[in-house]
Design an enzyme around this catalytic site. Structure first.
Site, PDB file in Angstrom:
ATOM      1  N   GLU A 187      -0.100  -1.787  12.664  1.00  0.00           N
ATOM      2  CA  GLU A 187      -0.333  -3.184  12.247  1.00  0.00           C
ATOM      3  C   GLU A 187       0.819  -4.077  12.690  1.00  0.00           C
ATOM      4  OE1 GLU A 187      -3.126  -2.519   8.299  1.00  0.00           O
ATOM      5  OE2 GLU A 187      -1.061  -3.182   8.052  1.00  0.00           O
TER       6      GLU A 187
ATOM      7  N   LEU B 187      -1.140  22.714 -10.756  1.00  0.00           N
ATOM      8  CA  LEU B 187      -2.429  23.221 -10.277  1.00  0.00           C
ATOM      9  C   LEU B 187      -2.294  24.449  -9.377  1.00  0.00           C
ATOM     10  CD1 LEU B 187      -4.436  19.998  -9.300  1.00  0.00           C
ATOM     11  CD2 LEU B 187      -4.986  21.640 -11.090  1.00  0.00           C
TER      12      LEU B 187
ATOM     13  N   ALA C 230       0.842  -1.207   0.000  1.00  0.00           N
ATOM     14  CA  ALA C 230       0.000   0.000   0.000  1.00  0.00           C
ATOM     15  C   ALA C 230       0.877   1.258   0.000  1.00  0.00           C
ATOM     16  CB  ALA C 230      -0.917  -0.004   1.220  1.00  0.00           C
TER      17      ALA C 230
ATOM     18  N   LYS D  28      -6.429  -1.797  14.587  1.00  0.00           N
ATOM     19  CA  LYS D  28      -6.214  -1.901  13.145  1.00  0.00           C
ATOM     20  C   LYS D  28      -7.270  -1.129  12.364  1.00  0.00           C
ATOM     21  CE  LYS D  28      -3.441  -5.990  12.566  1.00  0.00           C
ATOM     22  NZ  LYS D  28      -3.153  -7.106  11.693  1.00  0.00           N
TER      23      LYS D  28
ATOM     24  N   GLU E  15      -0.063   6.510   6.347  1.00  0.00           N
ATOM     25  CA  GLU E  15       0.119   5.109   5.934  1.00  0.00           C
ATOM     26  C   GLU E  15       1.255   4.466   6.725  1.00  0.00           C
ATOM     27  OE1 GLU E  15      -1.869   3.424   3.498  1.00  0.00           O
ATOM     28  OE2 GLU E  15      -0.862   1.765   4.483  1.00  0.00           O
TER      29      GLU E  15
ATOM     30  N   GLU F 149       1.100   4.176  -2.889  1.00  0.00           N
ATOM     31  CA  GLU F 149       0.831   5.586  -2.563  1.00  0.00           C
ATOM     32  C   GLU F 149       2.054   6.463  -2.831  1.00  0.00           C
ATOM     33  OE1 GLU F 149      -2.498   4.466   0.790  1.00  0.00           O
ATOM     34  OE2 GLU F 149      -0.498   5.067   1.418  1.00  0.00           O
TER      35      GLU F 149
END
Ligand SMILES: Nc1ncnc2c1ncn2[C@@H]1O[C@H](COP(=O)(O)OP(=O)(O)OP(=O)(O)O)[C@@H](O)[C@H]1O
Length: 144
Positions: free
Chosen positions: A96, A68, A50, A114, A89, A54
Site C-alpha cells: 500500500e 490449546l 490494522a 492493493k 499484514e 492484529e
C-alpha cells in the site's frame, strides 16, 4: 529532512547518500544496519491501525495456543499461523505504501496490487481462524 504533512521526507541527496552508504557496508555492520531497518519497519507497521489490532490479538492468541496445543508441534503450528497474519499484514502495508508513493490517481494496476495484498491478508486470517477453531473444537467437543 522535510515533512509532507503525514511523513518525514528526506531530501533527495540525503536519501542517495544514505542508500549509497548502506550499499557500501559489508559483513556484520551491514547486518546490524539491516536489523535497524527491520526495527524501523516494525515501528512503521505499529503506526497502522490494522497491524496494531492484529498484534494485540496475536498476544491473546499466543496464550491460547499454549493452552490449546497438546505438544510443542501443535503450539508451534498455532503460533506460526498467528505470526503469518502479522507478516502478511506488514507486506500488505508495504505494498500500500509503495502504491501510494506512486500516486493517488486511480489505476487498474494499483487497484490489483492493493486488492491482491488485501486478499493475502484475508487468506492468512482464514487460515488462522480455521486452525484455532479446529484446535478449540478438538479440545472442547472431543475431550470435554
Ligand atoms: N490508486 C488507486 N487506484 C485504483 N484503486 C485504488 C487505488 N487506491 C486504492 N484503490 C482501491 O481502493 C481500495 C482501498 O484502498 P485503500 O488505500 O483505502 O486501502 P486501505 O483502506 O488502506 O487498506 P485495506 O483495504 O486493506 O483496509 C483498494 O483495495 C483498491 O481496490
Amino acid at each position: 529532512m522535510k515533512h509532507d504533512g503525514r511523513h518525514a521526507v528526506a531530501e533527495p541527496c540525503d536519501q542517495n547518500n544514505a542508500a549509497a552508504r548502506h550499499k557500501r557496508r559489508t559483513g556484520l555492520t551491514r547486518l546490524l544496519h539491516a536489523g535497524r531497518h527491520s526495527l524501523h519497519g516494525l515501528r512503521d507497521g505499529w503506526g497502522e491501525k490494522a497491524f496494531r489490532l492484529e498484534a494485540c490479538l496475536a498476544l491473546l492468541l499466543l496464550l491460547l495456543a499454549l493452552w490449546l496445543g497438546r505438544d510443542w508441534v501443535q503450539v508451534l503450528l498455532l503460533t506460526g499461523c498467528v505470526v503469518l497474519v502479522l507478516v502478511v499484514e506488514l507486506l500488505n502495508s508495504a505494498i500500500e505504501a509503495a502504491i501510494d508513493r506512486i500516486g493517488p490517481q486511480w489505476h487498474e494496476l494499483s487497484r490489483r496490487a492493493k486488492d491482491m495484498g488485501s486478499a493475502a491478508v484475508l487468506l492468512s486470517l482464514l487460515l488462522c481462524a480455521g486452525a484455532f477453531g479446529a484446535a478449540l473444537f478438538h479440545r472442547i467437543a472431543l475431550h470435554g
